[in-house]
Structures are given as structure tokens and as C-alpha cells.
Design a protein around this motif. Structure first.
Motif, PDB file in Angstrom:
ATOM      1  N   ILE A   8       1.119  -1.000  -0.023  1.00 45.46           N
ATOM      2  CA  ILE A   8       0.102   0.065   0.129  1.00 45.46           C
ATOM      3  C   ILE A   8       0.460   1.175   0.004  1.00 45.46           C
ATOM      4  CG2 ILE A   8      -1.766   1.362   1.541  1.00 45.46           C
ATOM      5  CD1 ILE A   8      -3.055  -1.945   2.601  1.00 45.46           C
ATOM      6  N   ASP A   9       0.985   1.763  -1.255  1.00 48.02           N
ATOM      7  CA  ASP A   9       2.353   3.198  -0.955  1.00 48.02           C
ATOM      8  C   ASP A   9       1.450   4.342  -0.759  1.00 48.02           C
ATOM      9  OD1 ASP A   9       0.345   4.190  -3.525  1.00 48.02           O
ATOM     10  OD2 ASP A   9       1.871   3.165  -4.672  1.00 48.02           O
ATOM     11  N   THR A  10       1.999   4.999  -0.843  1.00 48.81           N
ATOM     12  CA  THR A  10       1.341   6.237  -0.071  1.00 48.81           C
ATOM     13  C   THR A  10       0.698   6.982  -0.630  1.00 48.81           C
ATOM     14  OG1 THR A  10       3.537   6.583   0.884  1.00 48.81           O
ATOM     15  CG2 THR A  10       2.191   8.514   0.865  1.00 48.81           C
ATOM     16  N   ALA A  11       0.960   7.398  -1.828  1.00 52.61           N
ATOM     17  CA  ALA A  11      -0.092   7.712  -3.438  1.00 52.61           C
ATOM     18  C   ALA A  11      -1.389   7.029  -3.860  1.00 52.61           C
ATOM     19  CB  ALA A  11       0.758   7.523  -5.017  1.00 52.61           C
ATOM     20  N   PHE A  12      -1.297   5.930  -3.051  1.00 52.71           N
ATOM     21  CA  PHE A  12      -1.915   5.138  -2.970  1.00 52.71           C
ATOM     22  C   PHE A  12      -3.667   5.506  -1.956  1.00 52.71           C
ATOM     23  CE2 PHE A  12      -4.890   1.511  -2.004  1.00 52.71           C
ATOM     24  CZ  PHE A  12      -5.875   1.154  -2.996  1.00 52.71           C
ATOM     25  N   LYS A  13      -2.660   5.402  -0.716  1.00 53.05           N
ATOM     26  CA  LYS A  13      -3.729   5.925   0.735  1.00 53.05           C
ATOM     27  C   LYS A  13      -3.877   6.829   0.335  1.00 53.05           C
ATOM     28  CE  LYS A  13      -1.782   5.312   5.184  1.00 53.05           C
ATOM     29  NZ  LYS A  13      -0.870   5.436   6.298  1.00 53.05           N
ATOM     30  N   GLU A  14      -2.711   7.902  -0.370  1.00 54.33           N
ATOM     31  CA  GLU A  14      -3.942   9.463  -0.230  1.00 54.33           C
ATOM     32  C   GLU A  14      -5.047   8.916  -1.076  1.00 54.33           C
ATOM     33  OE1 GLU A  14      -0.715  12.077  -1.214  1.00 54.33           O
ATOM     34  OE2 GLU A  14       0.357  11.693   0.805  1.00 54.33           O
ATOM     35  N   ARG A  15      -4.860   8.711  -2.520  1.00 56.04           N
ATOM     36  CA  ARG A  15      -5.851   9.080  -3.443  1.00 56.04           C
ATOM     37  C   ARG A  15      -6.961   8.066  -2.396  1.00 56.04           C
ATOM     38  NH1 ARG A  15      -1.762   7.082  -6.704  1.00 56.04           N
ATOM     39  NH2 ARG A  15      -2.482   5.270  -7.138  1.00 56.04           N
ATOM     40  N   ILE A  16      -7.329   7.312  -2.160  1.00 51.51           N
ATOM     41  CA  ILE A  16      -8.489   6.340  -1.436  1.00 51.51           C
ATOM     42  C   ILE A  16      -8.588   7.189  -0.675  1.00 51.51           C
ATOM     43  CG2 ILE A  16      -8.998   4.448  -0.059  1.00 51.51           C
ATOM     44  CD1 ILE A  16      -8.326   4.127  -3.134  1.00 51.51           C
ATOM     45  N   TYR A  17      -8.061   8.097   0.769  1.00 53.00           N
ATOM     46  CA  TYR A  17      -8.464   8.457   1.522  1.00 53.00           C
ATOM     47  C   TYR A  17      -9.533  10.238   1.383  1.00 53.00           C
ATOM     48  CZ  TYR A  17      -5.431   6.289   5.339  1.00 53.00           C
ATOM     49  OH  TYR A  17      -5.616   5.390   6.155  1.00 53.00           O
TER      50      TYR A  17
END
Length: 109
Positions: A8-17
Motif C-alpha cells: 500500500i504505497d503512500t500515493a494510493f493511500k492518499e488517493r483512497i483517503y
């Protein structure tokens, strides 16, 4: 070294949030829907893991995320199920046979 099995990369996490924060009151989104919108269509489980690990004081509307069958993913007897259902009901989301009509309530981003 980072584990490459479903990282779970940071960019994916930010997009999901960001996506979760965009779900309007009275609407719901499915885990897979959010994964697709974030550009990772096969990562619906990763969306679930992110939600499971949200900080206790998070203000994200996590309760607006349900499964693709229109159901809350927690066990129906659990406190978290009751909490999520109560929050959704307070926003005007109606349950029929423990399901939400995605046709009626699904957020169309």
C-alpha cells in the motif's frame, strides 16, 4: 526492502483517503469502486486494510464504504456493524434486509 505482495504505497493511500472524504452524506461507495477510482482496480482488499487501520480520531466518513453487495462488511452482531448502520441511517440511507440499494445510494464519482 518493501514487501511487493500487495504493497500500500503512500500515493494510493492518499488517493483512497481523498476519495473517501469526497463521498457525499447519504451516499455510499464500494471497496472495489474506490480501488478502481484510485487507479488500482484489483486492490479492494487494500482499501479495506486502510479503513481497518484508520487512526481512532480520523474524521474520514469511513462508514460510507460498504461491499459490492450493498452490505456492511462487519459481522451483523458486532458493535462496529451497529455503529456503521446507525451512522448511515442518520444520513438517510435506508436498509432493506440488511442491504443498501446501490442503485439508489451509490456515489457516482
Amino acid at each position: 526492502m518493501q514487501n511487493n505482495k500487495n504493497p500500500i504505497d503512500t500515493a494510493f493511500k492518499e488517493r483512497i483517503y481523498t476519495l473517501i472524504g469526497s463521498i457525499p452524506m447519504g451516499k455510499v461507495a464500494a471497496y472495489g469502486q474506490l480501488a478502481r477510482l484510485a487507479g488500482a482496480p484489483n486492490q479492494s482488499r487494500a482499501v479495506g486494510r486502510l479503513l481497518k487501520n484508520l487512526p481512532a480520531k480520523s474524521t474520514l466518513p469511513w462508514h460510507r464504504v460498504i461491499n459490492s453487495q450493498g452490505k456492511i462488511s462487519f459481522s451483523i452482531e458486532s458493535e462496529k456493524y451497529q455503529q456503521q448502520r446507525k451512522l448511515l441511517t442518520a444520513e438517510g440511507v435506508i436498509f432493506k434486509n440488511n442491504k443498501v440499494s446501490l442503485k439508489t445510494y451509490q456515489w457516482l464519482a
